[in-house]
Enzyme design. Structure first.
Site, mmCIF file in Angstrom:
data_model
loop_
_atom_site.group_PDB
_atom_site.id
_atom_site.type_symbol
_atom_site.label_atom_id
_atom_site.label_comp_id
_atom_site.label_asym_id
_atom_site.label_seq_id
_atom_site.Cartn_x
_atom_site.Cartn_y
_atom_site.Cartn_z
ATOM 1 N N SER A 146 15.479 -24.767 22.240
ATOM 2 C CA SER A 146 16.911 -24.581 22.501
ATOM 3 C C SER A 146 17.559 -25.959 22.441
ATOM 4 C CB SER A 146 17.094 -24.004 23.909
ATOM 5 O OG SER A 146 18.446 -24.059 24.305
ATOM 6 N N TYR A 159 15.078 -23.672 32.797
ATOM 7 C CA TYR A 159 15.238 -23.526 31.345
ATOM 8 C C TYR A 159 15.038 -24.869 30.649
ATOM 9 C CZ TYR A 159 17.275 -21.412 27.104
ATOM 10 O OH TYR A 159 17.489 -20.923 25.840
HETATM 11 P P1 NAD Z 1 17.773 -11.756 24.118
HETATM 12 O O1 NAD Z 1 17.867 -11.572 25.571
HETATM 13 O O2 NAD Z 1 18.723 -11.048 23.218
HETATM 14 O O3 NAD Z 1 16.289 -11.427 23.594
HETATM 15 C C1 NAD Z 1 15.151 -11.891 24.277
HETATM 16 C C2 NAD Z 1 14.077 -10.812 24.218
HETATM 17 O O4 NAD Z 1 12.913 -11.310 24.897
HETATM 18 C C3 NAD Z 1 14.478 -9.513 24.933
HETATM 19 O O5 NAD Z 1 14.239 -8.398 24.083
HETATM 20 C C4 NAD Z 1 13.574 -9.480 26.154
HETATM 21 O O6 NAD Z 1 13.227 -8.165 26.570
HETATM 22 C C5 NAD Z 1 12.372 -10.253 25.673
HETATM 23 N N1 NAD Z 1 11.589 -10.786 26.790
HETATM 24 C C6 NAD Z 1 12.057 -11.380 27.923
HETATM 25 N N2 NAD Z 1 11.038 -11.692 28.727
HETATM 26 C C7 NAD Z 1 9.904 -11.287 28.098
HETATM 27 C C8 NAD Z 1 8.535 -11.313 28.453
HETATM 28 N N3 NAD Z 1 8.120 -11.825 29.626
HETATM 29 N N4 NAD Z 1 7.637 -10.824 27.569
HETATM 30 C C9 NAD Z 1 8.043 -10.289 26.397
HETATM 31 N N5 NAD Z 1 9.333 -10.212 26.025
HETATM 32 C C10 NAD Z 1 10.244 -10.709 26.868
HETATM 33 O O7 NAD Z 1 17.888 -13.307 23.888
HETATM 34 P P2 NAD Z 1 17.961 -14.191 22.553
HETATM 35 O O8 NAD Z 1 19.251 -14.907 22.592
HETATM 36 O O9 NAD Z 1 17.561 -13.408 21.367
HETATM 37 O O10 NAD Z 1 16.826 -15.246 22.912
HETATM 38 C C11 NAD Z 1 15.627 -15.380 22.171
HETATM 39 C C12 NAD Z 1 15.078 -16.773 22.392
HETATM 40 O O11 NAD Z 1 16.041 -17.712 21.914
HETATM 41 C C13 NAD Z 1 14.830 -17.147 23.850
HETATM 42 O O12 NAD Z 1 13.650 -17.927 23.941
HETATM 43 C C14 NAD Z 1 16.038 -17.989 24.193
HETATM 44 O O13 NAD Z 1 15.786 -18.901 25.241
HETATM 45 C C15 NAD Z 1 16.278 -18.688 22.891
HETATM 46 N N6 NAD Z 1 17.616 -19.252 22.705
HETATM 47 C C16 NAD Z 1 18.695 -18.434 22.580
HETATM 48 C C17 NAD Z 1 19.944 -19.018 22.399
HETATM 49 C C18 NAD Z 1 21.197 -18.194 22.247
HETATM 50 O O14 NAD Z 1 22.284 -18.781 22.225
HETATM 51 N N7 NAD Z 1 21.120 -16.888 22.108
HETATM 52 C C19 NAD Z 1 20.079 -20.393 22.352
HETATM 53 C C20 NAD Z 1 18.956 -21.193 22.481
HETATM 54 C C21 NAD Z 1 17.715 -20.592 22.655
#
Ligand code: NAD
Length: 261
Positions: A146, A159
């Site tokens: 991230s 985080y």
């Molecule tokens: P999201 O919440 O839409 O999707 C995350 C998915 O991970 C969900 O389906 C959830 O059920 C699953 N999950 C959570 N805990 C889990 C576990 N213990 N075991 C298995 N699955 C699990 O979020 P996203 O935005 O798609 O995030 C995906 C990744 O991207 C994450 O690692 C997040 O930190 C990272 N990220 C997202 C952003 C953003 O702006 N969306 C920015 C930087 C990093």
């Protein structure tokens, strides 16, 4: 369009939503067979349906598993290998944001929870997938870090610790496994409009969260949120043979925000 994933098997964690789903549909459209992992079975089913829309004959395995549980991780890797015989690409992506708070108010339990999923989960995925890829003598891994893993954001002790850790694991494993024909990279997304970011904005302002979102991106050079498909495009490139000499590094995808003073 060239199909970069014909006969390739791609394993994705956090596949039931957001970035995981976007990457899954992108590589499926280019011929990949998929193993989809998430704690949320309904999310997985929705992703499988989205895949059918773009690639009606794609082979899809759905596995409900918690990435912070070592037995479950060993099992999702074993199930993928049993079903498909090999793992070519691994998008090690599942994560949560956790509650936002000043360090002194950041509960130790909350810290442990975020680190357990976002860092331990990524480590465990590497541990079991890399053993398989080393046997194969090939493979590509993309870990989800991230901007919070390469810059200070604030109010995110768990985080920040976890995502900086993901950048470190990427360097460490990339340096170890390059010699075995395996490349390991990370992405550092900025604010991408997914259910996670929506929930985060609702922590800032439960009622006017859309307005809070506009304010949030007003400092971004591109003045907008990223779209999950834009991250899906990057992940597909990084999982494909086209990125074969990119290793051990972290690539921001944030509209330029992390470059800005
Ligand atoms: P999201 O919440 O839409 O999707 C995350 C998915 O991970 C969900 O389906 C959830 O059920 C699953 N999950 C959570 N805990 C889990 C576990 N213990 N075991 C298995 N699955 C699990 O979020 P996203 O935005 O798609 O995030 C995906 C990744 O991207 C994450 O690692 C997040 O930190 C990272 N990220 C997202 C952003 C953003 O702006 N969306 C920015 C930087 C990093």
């Amino acid at each position: 369009m060239t199909a970069r994933f014909t006969d390739k098997v791609v394993l994705i964690t956090g596949a039931g939503s957001g970035l995981g789903r976007a990457a899954a549909t992108r590589v499926a459209a280019e011929g990949a067979s998929l193993a989809l992992v998430d704690v949320n079975a309904n999310g997985l089913a929705d992703t499988a349906a989205a895949i059918t829309d773009v690639a009606s004959d794609a082979k899809v395995l759905q596995i409900v598993a918690d990435v912070s549980n070592e037995t479950a991780v060993a099992d999702y890797v074993a199930q993928t290998v049993q079903t498909f015989g090999h793992i070519d690409g691994f998008f090690n992506n599942a994560g949560i944001e956790g509650k936002q708070n000043l360090t002194e108010d950041f509960g130790a339990d909350e810290f442990d929870k975020v680190v357990s999923i976002n860092l331990r989960g990524v480590f465990l995925g590497l541990k079991y997938v890399l053993a398989q890829m080393r046997k194969q003598g090939s493979g590509t891994v993309v870990n989800t870090a991230s901007v919070g893993g390469i810059r200070g954001v604030g109010n995110q002790s768990g985080y920040a610790a976890a995502k900086h850790g993901v950048v470190g694991l990427t360097r460490n494993s990339g340096i170890e496994y390059g010699q075995y024909g395996i490349s390991i990279k990370a992405i550092a997304p900025g604010a991408i409009m997914t259910p996670m970011v929506e929930a985060s904005l609702k922590q800032i302002d439960p009622v006017n969260w859309e307005e809070a979102g506009r304010e949030f991106v007003s400092v971004n050079p591109m003045k907008r949120f990223g779209r999950p498909e834009e991250v899906g495009n990057l992940v597909a490139f990084l999982l494909s043979d086209e990125s074969s000499f990119i290793n051990a590094t972290t690539i921001p995808i944030d509209g330029g925000q992390s470059e800005k003073y």
